[in-house]
Motif scaffolding. Structure first.
Motif, PDB file in Angstrom:
ATOM      1  N   ALA A  10      -7.329  95.814  -5.749  1.00  0.00           N
ATOM      2  CA  ALA A  10      -8.458  94.772  -5.867  1.00  0.00           C
ATOM      3  C   ALA A  10      -9.755  94.801  -4.758  1.00  0.00           C
TER       4      ALA A  10
ATOM      5  N   LYS B 293     -11.913  96.829  -5.365  1.00  0.00           N
ATOM      6  CA  LYS B 293     -12.435  96.337  -6.727  1.00  0.00           C
ATOM      7  C   LYS B 293     -12.633  97.289  -7.925  1.00  0.00           C
TER       8      LYS B 293
ATOM      9  N   ASP C 129      -9.039  96.692  -9.700  1.00  0.00           N
ATOM     10  CA  ASP C 129      -8.135  96.100 -10.178  1.00  0.00           C
ATOM     11  C   ASP C 129      -9.170  95.471 -11.660  1.00  0.00           C
ATOM     12  N   THR C 130      -9.711  94.938 -12.290  1.00  0.00           N
ATOM     13  CA  THR C 130     -10.210  94.602 -13.269  1.00  0.00           C
ATOM     14  C   THR C 130     -10.393  95.427 -14.634  1.00  0.00           C
ATOM     15  N   THR C 131     -11.195  96.626 -13.844  1.00  0.00           N
ATOM     16  CA  THR C 131     -11.225  97.404 -14.906  1.00  0.00           C
ATOM     17  C   THR C 131     -10.341  98.400 -14.937  1.00  0.00           C
ATOM     18  N   GLY C 132      -9.024  98.207 -14.435  1.00  0.00           N
ATOM     19  CA  GLY C 132      -8.843  99.562 -14.443  1.00  0.00           C
ATOM     20  C   GLY C 132      -8.030 100.684 -13.298  1.00  0.00           C
TER      21      GLY C 132
END
Length: 119
Positions: A78, A81, A83-86
Motif C-alpha cells: 500500500a 502504491k 496494492d491496487t495494481t498487484g
C-alpha cells in the motif's frame, strides 16, 4: 538457538543497526527494507526481528509473528502504491529455492508485470 540473534546473520545485523539498510517500515516484531539487488521496481524485504532460519520454522514457533510479516507486506504494498495494481509476496526456503540469507524473510515485489512462472 532459534529466535536469538545470530552473530553471522546479515539480517540480524540489520535489525541491530550494525549494517545499514534503507528501512521503509518498522514494528515491534518486524523490519522492512529495500532489497539491495531489486528484481522489480518495488522489492522490499520484510523480516522478523527474531532469528528463525526460514518461514516454516518461524510459523511453527511464532505464528503471530508470521502473520505480522504478511500484514506488513500488505502495508508495504500500500505504501509503495502497488496494492491496487498487484504485488507478490515470496518466501524462499532453502538454497535450492534461492534463499541466500537464512533468516526468515518475505520479498514484496511489484511495479511490473508478475506473470507466473516468474522471470
Amino acid at each position: 538457538m532459534a529466535g536469538e540473534p545470530q552473530a553471522d546473520c546479515l539480517f540480524c545485523k540489520i535489525v541491530a543497526g550494525d549494517v545499514p539498510a534503507t528501512v521503509v517500515r518498522e514494528t515491534e516484531t518486524t523490519v522492512a527494507f529495500r532489497d539491495i539487488n531489486p528484481q522489480a521496481p518495488t522489492h522490499v524485504l520484510v523480516i522478523p526481528r527474531a532469528h528463525y532460519p526460514d518461514a516454516g520454522t518461524l510459523a511453527a514457533a511464532q505464528p503471530a509473528v508470521a502473520a505480522d510479516i504478511l500484514r506488513e507486506a500488505a502495508q508495504v504494498a500500500a505504501d509503495e502504491k502497488v496494492d491496487t495494481t498487484g504485488f507478490r509476496v515470496v518466501f524462499n526456503t532453502g538454497s535450492g529455492a534461492g534463499q541466500t540469507v537464512f533468516h526468515a524473510h518475505a520479498h514484496v515485489l511489484g511495479g511490473r508485470g508478475l506473470n507466473w512462472p516468474p522471470g
